[in-house]
Design an enzyme around this catalytic site. Structure first.
Site, short mmCIF file in Angstrom:
data_model
loop_
_atom_site.label_atom_id
_atom_site.label_comp_id
_atom_site.label_asym_id
_atom_site.label_seq_id
_atom_site.Cartn_x
_atom_site.Cartn_y
_atom_site.Cartn_z
N GLU A 201 -0.56 12.39 1.83
CA GLU A 201 0.30 11.33 2.37
C GLU A 201 1.53 11.25 1.48
O GLU A 201 1.41 10.99 0.27
CB GLU A 201 -0.40 9.97 2.41
CG GLU A 201 -1.40 9.83 3.52
CD GLU A 201 -1.94 8.40 3.67
OE1 GLU A 201 -1.19 7.44 3.47
OE2 GLU A 201 -3.15 8.28 3.98
N GLU B 47 -8.08 6.95 0.28
CA GLU B 47 -7.60 5.93 -0.68
C GLU B 47 -8.71 4.99 -1.13
O GLU B 47 -8.55 3.76 -1.10
CB GLU B 47 -6.42 5.15 -0.07
CG GLU B 47 -5.19 6.01 0.12
CD GLU B 47 -3.93 5.25 0.50
OE1 GLU B 47 -4.00 4.04 0.79
OE2 GLU B 47 -2.86 5.89 0.51
O1 AHR Z 1 0.26 6.01 6.26
C1 AHR Z 1 0.07 4.62 6.28
C2 AHR Z 1 -1.07 4.17 5.36
O2 AHR Z 1 -0.70 4.37 4.03
C3 AHR Z 1 -2.38 4.91 5.50
O3 AHR Z 1 -3.18 4.39 6.50
C4 AHR Z 1 -3.01 4.70 4.15
O4 AHR Z 1 -3.86 5.74 3.79
C5 AHR Z 1 -1.83 4.52 3.21
O5 AHR Z 1 -1.97 3.41 2.40
#
Ligand code: AHR
Length: 504
Positions: free
Chosen positions: A292, A173
């Site tokens: 994610e 990210e």
């Molecule tokens: O999954 C929780 C968080 O969400 C992770 O650390 C991050 O990559 C995202 O913003």
């Protein structure tokens, strides 16, 4: 009752079901690692301190890959802290989650856990506070057989064979201002490209993932992917996508339609990657690693990290309790990921244990399945062969966030080896049953061998350690194939259903 129809034919195929669609994610965050997968005092713990009950649940869930060690955590991580004798490892501040990390688990333990759980490790490198050299060092430590300082160090630390990790995330990210070492698209594009180029000098066949956007609402969404891929196209294999959904102020209708957003997100990233491909006269295609995705109630107290002088080890963080509606959305996200199997070649539900997770544990105590466990486990087990291109004819419903959306969403898979057809469907209506019809002309002789629905009149029901089983996917006895070969099934409101058909 509402009614909808799907048409399916073995000749119309999107692409293969990819095992990596059923990946997950373990971050050094809250109790995901410590007291999640690793809990040496637990009665089921093995010689490495890994909980056997959790490994059993991970296997039952059908998880195929696990991304590690973050997440936001990785952007401040020194991987060297997590190797060698455990008692000599430093305790470090984890700035991302305002915690302390004693480094009881590092890369060697993680890979050992992966082998025990039967999953493929997927590694992220720190491109926040670190860069090309540290990524190369970690790669040498993990994947070089021996005869060099770092590969021999791994062997001295007990891992004789190389870890042979294939998938590597180049940062996490990096478009997000919350990220340690956050970068502009131009800065990230250069760093990711040079990191990838150097990593390929060690192993040209790695599968490398450049960071895409943290979600499709980011101000830089689209431009970020364009700039990053323009620079890195020949070095990258995948671009990542991340998204989290939650029910906003009682807007259940929009929440249930979250996968509409996921569909549009995937289509936009694929279109952007293809535009870069055309402009750069590239021949290969970039695929998406949706590494994610989940339901996450980010504004709840559970997600507030400690503050001030409080830097605890493994605090209770992001421990969302998932209800039936959340599970329907998770099931629908999997439908979306499968439907895009031509472009989404890997995905990781975030996360695996305790932290926005399908699996929950008590330190030293019980473990249980959240509602979201079930659609994941059933889809991972029964989506086999090829994903079919479905024609869906559904009534529409108005939503605040996404406008008119189909009430029915569905995907089907066909396993040519066994002849089995599996249909995964959600009814997004808040109050109406939906009669689903699927003419099976192209699948003669099929009969229903299993039909299960996850639903409860109270869609806010959530599993707890004391009661994890009152609401489980139940047999749906309405499913049948008529003498003329029409499959019909009634889907209750706010529900997720799986049908399996064999014969023929
Ligand atoms: O999954 C929780 C968080 O969400 C992770 O650390 C991050 O990559 C995202 O913003």
């Amino acid at each position: 009752m509402l009614s909808a129809k799907i048409s399916l034919d073995p000749a119309f195929v999107v692409g293969p079901v990819r095992p990596r669609t059923f990946g997950s994610f373990v971050e050094h965050l809250g109790r995901c690692v410590y007291t999640g997968i690793h809990d040496p005092g637990h009665p089921s713990a093995d010689e490495d301190g890994f909980r056997g009950d959790v490994i059993d649940l991970v296997k039952e869930m059908g998880v195929t890959t696990v991304r590690y060690p973050g997440g936001n955590f990785v952007s401040g991580y020194r991987w060297e802290d997590g190797i060698g004798p455990v008692e000599q490892r430093p305790v470090r501040l984890d700035l991302a989650w305002h915690s302390s990390d004693p480094n009881w688990v590092g890369v060697d333990e993680f890979v050992r856990w992966c082998r025990k759980a039967g999953v493929e490790p997927m590694m992220a490198v720190n491109l926040g506070t670190r860069g090309v050299q540290e990524a190369l060092d970690l790669l040498e430590y993990c994947n070089v057989t021996g005869g060099t300082y770092l590969s021999d160090l791994r062997r001295a630390n007990g891992a004789e064979e190389p870890h042979n990790i294939r998938m590597w995330c180049l940062g996490n990210e990096m478009d997000g201002p919350w990220q340690i070492g956050h970068k502009t698209a131009e800065e990230y594009a250069r760093l990711a490209t040079e990191t990838a180029r150097a990593m390929r000098m060690i192993d040209p066949d790695l599968e490398l993932i450049v960071c895409g956007s943290s979600n499709s609402e980011m101000a830089t969404f689209g431009a970020w992917e364009h700039i990053t891929l323009t620079e890195s196209y020949e070095q990258a294999d995948y671009v990542s996508a991340h998204v989290y959904y939650w029910e906003d102020e009682g807007d259940l209708a929009s929440f249930l339609a979250s996968a509409v957003n996921m569909d549009r997100f995937i289509d936009s990233v694929a279109a952007t990657a293809d535009a870069v491909r055309a402009a750069g006269k590239h021949s290969k295609r970039i695929h998406i690693s949706f590494d994610e995705w989940n339901v996450w109630y980010q504004r709840r107290a559970e997600s507030r990290p400690p503050s001030g002088d409080d830097w605890p080890v493994a605090p209770v963080l992001l421990e969302d309790k998932y209800n039936v509606a959340d599970a329907v959305v998770v099931g629908n996200c999997l439908i979306s990921l499968l439907r895009h199997t031509d472009r989404v070649h890997a995905a990781s539900q975030a996360q695996l244990v305790n932290v926005i997770a399908p699996i929950m544990t008590e330190p030293g105590g019980r473990s249980w399945r959240q509602t979201t466990f079930h659609p994941f486990a059933l889809t991972a087990r029964h989506a086999k062969g090829e994903v079919l291109c479905l024609a869906i004819d559904s009534p529409l419903a108005e939503t605040k966030k996404y406008g008119e959306v189909p009430v029915l969403d569905a995907v089907a898979t066909h396993d040519a080896a066994t002849g089995e057809v599996a249909v995964f469907a959600v009814n997004r209506s808040l109050d109406s049953e939906l009669m689903l019809t699927a003419p099976l002309r192209a699948f003669p002789g099929r009969r229903v061998v299993e039909a299960v629905t996850l639903h409860n009149p109270d869609h806010t029901w959530a599993a707890t350690a004391d009661d994890a089983t009152s609401v489980l996917p139940q047999s749906n006895n309405t499913a049948q194939v008529s003498p003329v070969g029409d499959l019909t099934v009634t889907l209750p409101p706010v529900s997720w259903t799986m049908l399996r058909l064999t014969g023929g």
